[in-house]
Each structure stands twice: as structure tokens, then as C-alpha cells.
Design a protein around this motif. Structure first.
Motif, short mmCIF file in Angstrom:
data_model
loop_
_atom_site.label_atom_id
_atom_site.label_comp_id
_atom_site.label_asym_id
_atom_site.label_seq_id
_atom_site.Cartn_x
_atom_site.Cartn_y
_atom_site.Cartn_z
N GLY A 37 0.85 -1.19 0.00
CA GLY A 37 0.00 0.00 0.00
C GLY A 37 0.88 1.23 0.00
O GLY A 37 2.10 1.13 -0.04
N HIS A 38 0.25 2.41 0.02
CA HIS A 38 1.07 3.61 0.03
C HIS A 38 0.51 4.67 0.96
O HIS A 38 -0.69 4.75 1.19
CB HIS A 38 1.26 4.18 -1.39
CG HIS A 38 0.01 4.64 -2.07
ND1 HIS A 38 -0.42 5.95 -2.04
CD2 HIS A 38 -0.91 3.98 -2.83
CE1 HIS A 38 -1.53 6.07 -2.75
NE2 HIS A 38 -1.86 4.90 -3.23
N TYR A 39 1.45 5.45 1.55
CA TYR A 39 1.04 6.47 2.51
C TYR A 39 1.10 7.88 1.93
O TYR A 39 0.70 8.83 2.57
CB TYR A 39 1.87 6.38 3.80
CG TYR A 39 3.35 6.64 3.64
CD1 TYR A 39 3.85 7.94 3.63
CD2 TYR A 39 4.26 5.59 3.50
CE1 TYR A 39 5.21 8.18 3.48
CE2 TYR A 39 5.61 5.82 3.34
CZ TYR A 39 6.09 7.12 3.33
OH TYR A 39 7.43 7.36 3.17
N GLY A 70 -9.52 7.01 0.97
CA GLY A 70 -9.66 5.86 0.06
C GLY A 70 -8.33 5.50 -0.57
O GLY A 70 -8.02 4.33 -0.76
N ASP A 71 -7.56 6.50 -0.93
CA ASP A 71 -6.32 6.32 -1.71
C ASP A 71 -5.14 6.85 -0.96
O ASP A 71 -4.77 7.99 -1.13
CB ASP A 71 -6.53 7.03 -3.07
CG ASP A 71 -5.37 6.85 -4.02
OD1 ASP A 71 -4.50 6.02 -3.74
OD2 ASP A 71 -5.33 7.57 -5.04
N ASN A 72 -4.49 6.10 -0.08
CA ASN A 72 -4.72 4.68 0.07
C ASN A 72 -4.72 4.28 1.54
O ASN A 72 -4.84 3.12 1.90
CB ASN A 72 -3.65 3.93 -0.74
CG ASN A 72 -3.63 2.44 -0.60
OD1 ASN A 72 -2.66 1.91 -0.08
ND2 ASN A 72 -4.69 1.77 -0.97
N GLU A 105 5.91 6.86 -2.38
CA GLU A 105 6.05 7.55 -3.68
C GLU A 105 5.12 7.00 -4.75
O GLU A 105 5.34 7.23 -5.93
CB GLU A 105 7.49 7.40 -4.20
CG GLU A 105 8.54 8.10 -3.37
CD GLU A 105 9.91 8.01 -4.01
OE1 GLU A 105 10.56 9.06 -4.15
OE2 GLU A 105 10.35 6.90 -4.39
N GLU A 106 4.06 6.29 -4.33
CA GLU A 106 3.20 5.66 -5.32
C GLU A 106 2.55 6.68 -6.24
O GLU A 106 2.42 6.46 -7.44
CB GLU A 106 2.13 4.80 -4.62
CG GLU A 106 1.41 3.83 -5.53
CD GLU A 106 0.19 4.41 -6.24
OE1 GLU A 106 -0.28 3.78 -7.18
OE2 GLU A 106 -0.28 5.51 -5.84
N GLU A 107 2.15 7.80 -5.66
CA GLU A 107 1.42 8.81 -6.45
C GLU A 107 2.31 9.50 -7.48
O GLU A 107 1.82 10.23 -8.32
CB GLU A 107 0.74 9.83 -5.53
CG GLU A 107 -0.35 9.25 -4.62
CD GLU A 107 -1.59 8.78 -5.38
OE1 GLU A 107 -1.64 8.90 -6.60
OE2 GLU A 107 -2.51 8.25 -4.71
N CYS A 108 3.61 9.31 -7.39
CA CYS A 108 4.46 9.86 -8.45
C CYS A 108 5.20 8.75 -9.17
O CYS A 108 6.32 8.93 -9.68
CB CYS A 108 5.38 10.95 -7.94
SG CYS A 108 6.31 10.55 -6.49
N ASN A 378 -11.21 9.65 -5.30
CA ASN A 378 -9.76 9.68 -5.12
C ASN A 378 -9.15 10.73 -6.06
O ASN A 378 -9.64 10.93 -7.16
CB ASN A 378 -9.13 8.29 -5.34
CG ASN A 378 -9.70 7.53 -6.50
OD1 ASN A 378 -10.76 7.88 -7.01
ND2 ASN A 378 -9.03 6.51 -6.94
N HIS A 379 -8.15 11.39 -5.58
CA HIS A 379 -7.43 12.47 -6.28
C HIS A 379 -8.27 13.75 -6.37
O HIS A 379 -7.81 14.74 -6.95
CB HIS A 379 -6.97 12.07 -7.70
CG HIS A 379 -5.98 10.96 -7.72
ND1 HIS A 379 -5.10 10.74 -8.75
CD2 HIS A 379 -5.70 10.00 -6.81
CE1 HIS A 379 -4.35 9.69 -8.49
NE2 HIS A 379 -4.71 9.21 -7.30
N ALA A 380 -9.47 13.77 -5.86
CA ALA A 380 -10.36 14.93 -6.00
C ALA A 380 -10.78 15.45 -4.63
O ALA A 380 -10.57 14.78 -3.62
CB ALA A 380 -11.59 14.52 -6.82
ZN LIG Z 1 -3.82 7.56 -6.17
#
Ligand SMILES: [Zn+2]
Length: 410
Positions: A37-39, A70-72, A105-108, A378-380
Motif C-alpha cells: 500500500g502507500h502512505y 480511500g487512496d490509500n 512515492e506511489e502517487e508519483c 480519489n485524487h479529487a
Molecule cells: Zn492515487
């Protein structure tokens, strides 16, 4: 929190922010389950569009609202709560070694994940399956077990002319025209059916197997709802099969944006000195992003577009775990038990996640089991997780822990 669960915690990051590995159990005779998962989160802007501050979680209308709900973080938290529940209710976990891997770093695009995992391959050896709870479950409310992702090659095409923008009256007809060159160059990537198919692009595309085709056929059709949700009367058809086959098994190249000249209100007569196009190319097994990029450069050279420079900004291979893999059956059974509904088996997401790090580099099967509601945003702004989805996620993680205890590697 990981230490409170009795885990040994290491930072595996070869660069960038911490990549945390928590380990509980080291019995080589037992199966080993890894939750990834990612923080990190996407930026919360625009802040004024949030109904409550993004980093002060608020529960209202049966949902937790916060950036990362939700993410994440919310979804990942389900795994930890499930482990805690086993400890307090049963005095310990089922007979399974557990690893959790938390990426920052998942989102990048997880730029350091591959290198970090490569350095720690001995630590991660023996993992039987990677399970990631991320993204939304199916619109119908059914859970999903997703066995792959498409890859991504992000390319910038740059064409330069004079050293500055020029008066199009004084120079029209004698100066180079980067905008036209770029448009011609983009057009040269297309075949007669309008899809990107420059030489070498489609060569290594793997056709779906019989079991993958069967899985596709069993997925409930949502094409019409999607079209309606997008304000369209129907989705365009295209080469490469039906809707699901195209989004899961066919590569696709999109022009994300074009930057060039004057595009404001009213006229301005100018020859732009530069034109740039950004292409995001979704890849499928067995397309190698580097080979696809090399083929693109070769095509530009051969087709007389030596003045167009191609720069790769991101390259992530696709990933696929066979839908018939025994561990996929175990996870599917667990999800059915924990969720209380039969999961939809999905060969691949259309989107891209760093799954190849596990399936390609380490050879470990990897599946996605999304816990979040389809309207998680998510992302919004107003990102949220349904409390009901959160609790169901915890039960599902608990069932995965329990079922994995009986998994035997063949
Ligand atoms: Zn995401």
C-alpha cells in the motif's frame, strides 16, 4: 502501529522517502503474504472545494472524508486492523507469515521502488502473493480480484524551429514551421484505422489466453453506464476487440496535451518557435517500454522526422498474474468469504501501478482487491471511504489472512 502489532520494521528505501517493510513471522514452512500500500497522497487542491479540511478526517453521512481516506491509507489500514483483531480475539495471527510494504512515492510512479526491492530481494524472497487494496470495487457493488495492470510509457515529442517566435507575414513560407511538423509527425504514428501502430509498436503484444477470455466474458457489462456517465450516447468502437478487451489487452496511445504558439482569444499572427506534444502510451504484456520507445525513435528517423526529438519521461512495464494461478483461487475464495459476495475476476486494470516490481523482478504473483466505494473521489476534493466499505475491507483482509494459512505452493 506496525511495531505495536509485533512487526519488525525496516526501511528498504534505496532513495526518496521511507519504504517501510513490516515483518511478522519467519517460518519458512508457512505461506507468506505481503500487503502492499502507500502512505503518500495527491495534493488536496483546490482547498475551497472541500466540505471539511482535507487533513482533518470527518465522519458524516456514513463516510470518512479526508485526503487519503480511500487512496490509500484507509484501505491499507484495513489490513492492520484485521491483524489487530486476530491478536485481540484469537491471541495471534493464523499460520501465515505476514509482510506489509508501505510506499511513500506511489502517487508519483514509485521511482525508487524497483531499485529498493532489487536491493532487498533476499528479504522479500519466499513471498507467495502480493495483495494490494487500492482503487474502487465494481459499480455493481461486487468485489473484484484484479490480476494485472497496463504499463505506461510517457513520451514528450519536441520540435523546434527558429530561435524565437516570428511574424507570420514576414516569415511565412521561408521559416520552419514546428507546429505543422509536429502535427505531421503525430499523424505518421497512426495506421489506416486511426490507431497508433508505428512499426515495432504492436509486435510483441500478447494475445489473451483462453482463461483470460473466459474471465472477460464473465465481467458484467457497464459500457452503457460508463457512456452515460461521460455524457456520451455510446463509446466509440475500435480495432482490437470489445470494450473490455481493448481496455485490458490492447495498448493505447493518447495525446495528453499539445503546447504551441498562440491559443488565446482572438487572432495573433505568429509562427511559434517550438511545438511540444505529450503522449501517454498504455502498454500490455509483453511490450517492453524501452523497446517501444526505441522503435518510436527509429520510426522518427526513418520517416524523415529527424527534427522531432523524443524524450521518455516515464517507463513502467505492464504486469500480469495468470488468472488461473492457485494463489488467485485462494484469494478469490477469501474475498468471497470476507466480503460476502462472489468476486469478479478481472485480468487487468486499464491503469498503471508498479506491479511489475513484484511479478517481473521478483516473480511473485500479485493481485489487487479494491475496498473503496466507486464514488471515493480519489485524487479529487471530498475524497471519502464508506464506513461500510471500511468494515467490509477489514473482514476481507481477515479472511485473506485466514485463507492464506492453508495455501500450499505447488
Ligand atoms: Zn492515487
Amino acid at each position: 502501529m506496525l511495531e505495536d502489532l509485533g512487526m519488525e520494521v525496516q526501511n528498504l528505501a534505496a532513495g526518496g522517502p521511507p519504504l517501510l517493510l513490516g515483518s511478522l513471522g519467519r517460518n519458512p514452512a508457512l505461506p507468506t503474504l505481503l500487503f502492499y500500500g502507500h502512505y503518500d497522497v495527491q495534493p488536496p487542491e483546490p482547498l475551497e472545494a472541500w466540505s471539511s479540511p482535507p487533513f482533518e478526517p470527518e465522519v458524516r453521512d456514513g463516510r470518512i472524508f479526508a485526503r487519503g481516506a480511500g487512496d490509500n491509507k484507509g484501505q491499507f489500514f484495513c489490513h492492520l486492523v484485521a491483524m489487530e483483531a486476530f491478536r485481540s480475539a484469537a491471541g495471534g495471527l493464523p499460520s501465515v507469515n505476514v509482510r506489509v510494504l508501505l510506499d511513500g512515492e506511489e502517487e508519483c510512479g514509485s521511482p525508487h521502488l524497483l531499485e529498493s526491492v532489487r536491493h532487498s530481494s533476499d528479504i522479500l524472497a519466499g513471498v507467495d502473493v502480493v495483495v494490494t487494496a487500492d482503487g474502487p470495487y465494481h459499480e455493481s457493488g461486487s468485489p473484484c480480484v484484479i490480476c494485472g495492470v497496463r504499463g505506461l510509457l510517457y513520451v514528450e515529442l519536441r520540435c523546434r524551429g527558429a530561435s524565437r517566435d516570428l511574424h507570420s507575414g514576414h516569415y511565412g513560407g521561408i521559416a520552419p514551421l514546428p507546429a505543422w511538423r509536429l502535427v505531421q509527425c503525430l499523424g505518421s504514428l497512426l495506421d489506416g484505422e486511426g490507431r497508433v501502430a508505428y512499426p515495432g509498436f504492436l509486435d510483441s503484444v500478447r494475445e489473451p489466453g483462453a482463461d483470460e477470455r473466459a474471465a472477460l466474458e464473465a465481467i458484467p457489462a457497464t459500457e452503457e453506464e460508463i457512456a452515460r456517465g461521460l455524457g456520451l450516447t455510446s463509446l466509440p468502437s475500435g480495432p482490437g476487440g470489445g470494450f473490455l478487451e481493448r481496455v485490458q489487452f490492447r495498448p493505447h496511445a493518447n495525446i495528453s496535451g499539445i503546447r504551441c504558439g498562440y491559443a488565446g482569444e482572438g487572432p495573433k499572427t505568429v509562427i511559434p518557435c517550438e511545438a511540444v506534444a505529450k503522449l501517454d502510451i498504455r502498454l500490455v504484456p509483453d511490450q517492453d517500454p524501452d523497446a517501444v520507445f526505441e522503435a518510436l525513435r527509429e520510426h522518427l528517423r526513418r520517416s524523415g522526422f529527424g527534427d522531432v526529438e523524443a524524450v521518455a519521461l516515464q517507463a513502467v512495464p505492464a504486469s500480469r498474474t495468470p488468472v488461473g494461478h492457485p494463489v488467485v483461487r485462494t484469494i478469490t475464495r477469501a474475498v468471497e468469504r470476507g466480503w460476502g459476495g462472489k468476486p469478479i475476476l478481472v485480468p487487468s486494470l486499464g491503469a498503471t501501478l508498479p506491479e511489475h516490481v513484484f511479478t517481473g523482478e521478483l516473480g511473485i504473483p500479485s493481485v489487487l482487491v479494491p475496498y473503496a466505494n466507486p464514488d471515493e473521489r480519489n485524487h479529487a476534493p471530498d475524497e471519502n471511504l464508506l464506513l461500510e466499505a471500511f468494515r467490509r475491507g477489514i473482514r476481507t483482509s481477515a479472511a485473506i489472512l485466514a485463507e492464506m494459512a492453508s495455501y500450499r505452493r505447488s
